[in-house]
Design a protein around this motif. Structure first.
Motif, short mmCIF file in Angstrom:
data_model
loop_
_atom_site.label_atom_id
_atom_site.label_comp_id
_atom_site.label_asym_id
_atom_site.label_seq_id
_atom_site.Cartn_x
_atom_site.Cartn_y
_atom_site.Cartn_z
N SER A 14 13.93 -17.60 1.28
CA SER A 14 14.30 -17.73 2.69
C SER A 14 15.07 -19.02 2.94
O SER A 14 16.12 -19.03 3.59
CB SER A 14 13.05 -17.70 3.57
N LEU B 84 9.23 -17.91 0.11
CA LEU B 84 9.85 -18.80 1.08
C LEU B 84 11.02 -19.56 0.46
O LEU B 84 11.96 -19.95 1.16
CB LEU B 84 8.82 -19.78 1.62
N PHE C 154 18.87 -19.26 4.28
CA PHE C 154 19.14 -19.91 5.56
C PHE C 154 20.10 -21.10 5.37
O PHE C 154 20.96 -21.36 6.22
CB PHE C 154 17.84 -20.39 6.22
N GLY D 198 17.20 -14.25 4.16
CA GLY D 198 16.20 -15.27 4.44
C GLY D 198 15.10 -14.78 5.37
O GLY D 198 13.91 -15.04 5.13
N GLY D 199 15.49 -14.08 6.43
CA GLY D 199 14.50 -13.58 7.37
C GLY D 199 13.59 -12.54 6.75
O GLY D 199 12.37 -12.52 7.00
N TYR E 44 14.95 -7.33 1.84
CA TYR E 44 14.40 -8.52 1.19
C TYR E 44 12.97 -8.82 1.62
O TYR E 44 12.29 -9.62 0.97
CB TYR E 44 15.33 -9.71 1.40
N THR F 173 17.21 -7.46 6.22
CA THR F 173 15.86 -7.93 6.54
C THR F 173 14.82 -7.00 5.91
O THR F 173 13.84 -7.46 5.29
CB THR F 173 15.65 -8.00 8.06
N ALA G 183 12.75 -12.24 3.51
CA ALA G 183 11.80 -12.90 2.61
C ALA G 183 10.71 -13.62 3.39
O ALA G 183 9.53 -13.61 2.99
CB ALA G 183 12.54 -13.88 1.70
N LEU G 184 11.08 -14.22 4.52
CA LEU G 184 10.09 -14.91 5.34
C LEU G 184 9.09 -13.94 5.97
O LEU G 184 7.87 -14.15 5.91
CB LEU G 184 10.81 -15.71 6.43
N SER H 10 11.97 -9.10 -2.28
CA SER H 10 11.58 -10.47 -2.66
C SER H 10 10.23 -10.50 -3.35
O SER H 10 9.93 -11.43 -4.12
CB SER H 10 11.56 -11.37 -1.42
#
Length: 459
Positions: free
Chosen positions: A94, A91, A98, A408-409, A287, A284, A411-412, A291
């Motif tokens: 992410s 996170l 972001f 970011g998305g 990662y 997306t 990894a989330l 990640s």
């Protein structure tokens, strides 16, 4: 009455004619000087690359990318020390991405009047401060706060690097200059993250961030000493239309590509949005898996922990090799290059997901790295070929935001999948999403080719 004849024009202007010419020159001469100055693009000042400043900036990009990606290599050390799961460390990636996506454009606008060389130095100083904060933070919320702070500086850093490089490099050498500065980012995957992982295993993850902060301060001193002070409003330093960087050694000029190829992609804002969407979906997938490459390599591939940094180093070297050879292999065939890249991604990660043996899995990780070395260059080339000249800056900003939203998305999403379904689901998720992106890429190509051929027939 004899016929009146007009006198022959005097070779030198006299009387009203001279005044007319002076008046005309006041209108025309500034335009001529401006166009000549822009065409010269500082060649009269220095027709050569400012190598030392560019190398110094490359070290700065090395620091920037290493700071961004380091949690991927230190995840197995940070998570138990902070009392959180691997997903919570993911996170951090992410939140960082972001922050970059949401703040880079407004921060760049707010600081647009400040000298670029000063901004580079200030932003690197903020990197050092953020890394020190991460090193001494003893709770996860504090580490998260330091990552947000560093992400604010990161987004501004890349905008400043691009504009400053354009100010100090002659236009005909711009691609080479950009290649040097971006080379530091590639080196971060090859050396920064693996070395950071190695240091973390020897001395702990906190000391690694501390060492990184010290290196950042050293780069700040170098930048202060070697960066030339330039006026960004000087028309002599304004660059020509963007060239498309394809590799560290070559480029494709957009105008030259488009003119002889009537069936190429049509330039439109809609095409730009499609490319940005494709980049977002692809990143997306990337990662969501990359990640968490550290726990995957340790727990699924069963690589001994002492060899983890070598596996990450191998991935980085393979990625750099892909970047270096993109122009050689696909310089005139970007569509074929994209298709080959998607096939290699599916092949490499498909083998990793099955992981029949340790060495086959490690080899497949190298294939994955090569493909991801191809991807950013080909995607950016595709964007610049699709973007109308009058919105190229806006297109580049949208692409950057899409890229970081994907980071970011991804990894989330990867963290959520890891928490609820386990590490084994990440690679299958990657394969499904990349297959969707591949299909979308082929559809976009077919639509654009058909539209371009129709436009050619209409003309």
């Amino acid at each position: 009455m004899p016929e009146r004849t007009n006198p022959a024009p005097s070779p030198l202007p006299h009387g009203p004619r001279r005044a007319d010419l002076v008046s005309e020159s006041r209108l025309v001469l500034p335009l001529r000087l401006s166009s000549e100055a822009i065409a010269a693009n500082a060649v009269s000042v220095s027709p050569r690359l400012p190598v030392l400043p560019l190398v110094a900036i490359a070290f700065a990009t090395f620091i920037s990318v290493t700071i961004e990606m380091l949690p991927t290599g230190l995840m197995h050390l940070m998570a138990p020390d902070l009392g959180v799961s691997n997903a919570m460390i993911g996170l951090l990636m992410s939140v960082f991405a972001f922050t970059v996506a949401l703040t880079s454009t407004p921060l760049t606008h707010l600081t647009r009047r400040l000298p670029r060389h000063t901004m580079l130095i200030v932003v690197l100083g903020l990197f050092a401060l953020g890394s020190i904060g991460t090193a001494v933070a003893h709770t996860y919320p504090l580490v998260l706060a330091t990552r947000i702070f560093t992400g604010l500086a990161h987004g501004l850093f890349w905008a400043v690097v691009a504009s400053y490089t354009a100010l100090i490099v002659p236009k005909q050498l711009l691609t080479k200059g950009v290649s040097i500065t971006l080379g530091g980012g590639s080196a971060a995957f090859v050396l920064g993250v693996p070395i950071g992982t190695f240091l973390g295993q020897l001395f702990g993850w906190r000391l690694t961030f501390g060492v990184l902060a010290g290196l950042t301060l050293a780069v700040v001193v170098v930048l202060w000493l070697v960066l030339p002070r330039v006026d960004r409003n000087d028309v002599r330093l304004q660059t020509a239309p963007i060239e498309v960087p394809t590799t560290l050694t070559g480029s494709i000029n957009v105008g030259e590509v488009m003119r002889p190829v009537p069936t190429g992609p049509r330039r439109s804002f809609g095409a730009v949005l499609l490319v940005c969407a494709l980049a977002w979906v692809t990143m997306t997938a990337q990662y969501a898996a990359y990640s968490y490459i550290t726990p995957f390599v340790l727990d699924v591939v069963h690589v001994p922990e002492q060899y983890l940094s070598l596996v990450l180093f191998g991935y980085g070297v393979a990625s750099a090799a892909g970047t270096l050879t993109t122009g050689i292999l696909f310089g005139g065939r970007p569509r074929i290059g994209m298709s080959v890249t998607f096939v290699l991604l599916l092949l490499g990660v498909g083998i990793i997901a099955i992981a029949p043996s340790l060495w086959i899995a490690i080899s497949a990780i190298a294939v994955w790295g090569v493909a991801m070395g191809f991807m950013p260059t080909l995607m950016q080339t595709r964007l610049l070929l699709a973007a109308p000249r009058n919105i190229r800056d806006v297109s580049a900003a949208l692409y950057t935001s899409s890229f970081n939203l994907g980071i970011g998305g991804g990894a989330l999403i990867g963290g959520v999948l890891l928490e609820h379904f386990g590490i084994g689901v990440l690679m299958p998720f990657f394969l499904v999403v990349v297959a969707i992106a591949f299909a979308g890429s082929l559809v976009i190509d077919a639509v654009q080719v058909r539209a371009a051929r129709a436009a050619t027939r209409d003309h």
